[in-house]
Design a protein around this motif. Structure first.
Motif, short mmCIF file in Angstrom:
data_model
loop_
_atom_site.label_atom_id
_atom_site.label_comp_id
_atom_site.label_asym_id
_atom_site.label_seq_id
_atom_site.Cartn_x
_atom_site.Cartn_y
_atom_site.Cartn_z
N MET A 1 1.10 -1.28 -0.55
CA MET A 1 -0.28 0.11 -0.21
C MET A 1 1.11 1.55 0.17
N GLY A 2 0.34 2.27 -1.32
CA GLY A 2 1.30 3.76 -1.05
C GLY A 2 0.67 4.60 -0.30
N THR A 3 0.76 5.36 -0.67
CA THR A 3 -0.67 6.68 0.40
C THR A 3 -0.87 7.05 -0.98
N PHE A 4 -1.11 7.61 -2.16
CA PHE A 4 -1.66 8.42 -3.72
C PHE A 4 -0.99 8.07 -4.60
N PRO A 5 -2.18 8.07 -5.45
CA PRO A 5 -1.04 7.99 -7.47
C PRO A 5 -0.37 9.72 -7.82
N PRO A 6 0.62 9.85 -8.17
CA PRO A 6 0.41 11.34 -9.13
C PRO A 6 -0.51 11.89 -9.92
N GLN A 7 -0.29 13.08 -10.46
CA GLN A 7 -1.52 13.09 -10.91
C GLN A 7 -1.64 12.46 -12.54
N PRO A 8 -2.84 12.55 -12.79
CA PRO A 8 -3.12 11.63 -14.05
C PRO A 8 -1.83 12.10 -14.82
N LYS A 9 -1.46 13.14 -15.40
CA LYS A 9 -0.55 13.64 -16.37
C LYS A 9 0.84 13.09 -15.95
N ARG A 10 0.82 12.84 -14.50
CA ARG A 10 2.08 12.12 -14.71
C ARG A 10 1.85 10.66 -14.96
N ARG B 1 -0.04 -7.34 -13.91
CA ARG B 1 -0.97 -8.25 -13.37
C ARG B 1 -1.11 -9.38 -13.04
N HIS B 2 -0.52 -10.41 -13.74
CA HIS B 2 -0.33 -11.50 -13.60
C HIS B 2 0.86 -12.23 -12.54
N THR B 3 2.15 -10.90 -12.05
CA THR B 3 2.87 -11.39 -11.40
C THR B 3 2.11 -11.07 -9.95
N LEU B 4 1.27 -10.27 -9.99
CA LEU B 4 0.49 -9.76 -8.75
C LEU B 4 -0.35 -11.32 -8.86
N THR B 5 -1.07 -11.32 -9.44
CA THR B 5 -1.95 -12.32 -9.74
C THR B 5 -1.35 -13.71 -8.97
N ASP B 6 -0.49 -14.27 -9.59
CA ASP B 6 0.52 -15.22 -8.72
C ASP B 6 0.63 -15.71 -8.32
N LEU B 7 1.41 -13.99 -7.49
CA LEU B 7 1.77 -13.79 -5.65
C LEU B 7 0.43 -13.98 -4.61
N HIS B 8 -0.05 -13.84 -5.28
CA HIS B 8 -1.44 -13.65 -5.00
C HIS B 8 -1.61 -11.65 -3.79
N ILE B 9 -1.20 -11.15 -4.67
CA ILE B 9 -0.21 -9.41 -4.22
C ILE B 9 -1.83 -8.43 -4.42
N ALA B 10 -2.34 -7.78 -3.71
CA ALA B 10 -3.65 -6.47 -3.53
C ALA B 10 -2.59 -5.53 -4.00
N MET B 11 -3.14 -4.52 -4.06
CA MET B 11 -2.79 -3.02 -4.17
C MET B 11 -4.00 -2.19 -3.62
N TRP B 12 -3.39 -1.66 -2.90
CA TRP B 12 -4.25 -0.02 -2.89
C TRP B 12 -3.67 0.89 -2.02
N ASP B 13 -4.69 1.70 -2.38
CA ASP B 13 -3.78 3.18 -1.67
C ASP B 13 -4.35 3.20 -0.10
N THR B 14 -3.12 3.86 0.66
CA THR B 14 -3.69 4.10 1.87
C THR B 14 -4.64 5.73 2.78
N ALA B 15 -4.60 6.26 1.39
CA ALA B 15 -6.09 7.12 1.73
C ALA B 15 -6.87 7.36 0.35
N ALA B 16 -8.21 8.10 0.85
CA ALA B 16 -8.85 7.93 -0.47
C ALA B 16 -8.40 9.04 -0.22
N LYS B 17 -9.25 9.90 -0.33
CA LYS B 17 -8.65 11.69 -0.27
C LYS B 17 -7.29 12.09 -0.18
#
Length: 171
Positions: free
Chosen positions: A1-10, A53-69
């Protein structure tokens, strides 16, 4: 889990760690495949989302952000200038993953968010703290930031990630 993605332009792709100058996918390439370029496309310099996606599925790793806003206090992706307006609903997220017992955070701010939500200590770099949260025992790992601004070599960062993945039993 990271914080939040950069601006979409990046963004280079519509997925986690989309900025091509962030080393997360290169670090995962080293940690899992011993090849920094395994999850990148050498012809474009971008990422190979199908391989990711294949790697994450094979390793059973989920991704998400620690912030919603969030509120960005400057026009960059630095966590230093990121205000967490609303943290992730971690309880609801974990309800969707009943077998999840390990949470890894990338960087200090993400680790602080999860520690505050679980009422636990912030782990030391490359270490975990154990806590009981949402009806289960969880280990919360703190990994180094994958930003190139973080002063550590990519190989040193990858060593932390591969140590964690080995300890968990994913590689």
């Amino acid at each position: 889990m990271g914080t939040f993605p950069p601006q979409p332009k990046r963004w280079q792709m519509p997925f986690f760690y989309p900025n091509r100058i962030n080393d997360f996918w290169r670090i995962m390439g080293i940690a899992v495949y011993d090849d920094a370029q395994h999850l990148t496309d050498p012809s474009t310099g971008g990422f190979r989302l199908d391989h990711i996606r294949h790697t994450l599925t094979d390793l059973h790793i989920a991704m998400w952000d620690t912030a919603a806003k969030v509120r960005r206090l400057r026009e960059n992706a630095s966590d230093k200038y990121l205000e967490i307006v609303e943290p992730v609903d971690l309880r609801a997220l974990l309800e969707r993953m009943p077998d999840c017992t390990e949470i890894a955070t990338t960087g200090q701010k993400a680790a602080e968010v999860i520690a505050s939500l679980t009422a636990s200590a912030v782990p030391s770099m490359g270490k975990f703290v154990e806590t009981d949260y949402a009806g289960r025992h969880i280990r919360h790992w703190r990994m180094p930031s994958t930003s190139r601004a973080y002063p550590m070599s990519i190989t040193a960062k990858a060593a932390y990630y591969s140590d964690m993945l080995r300890t968990i039993g994913l590689i």
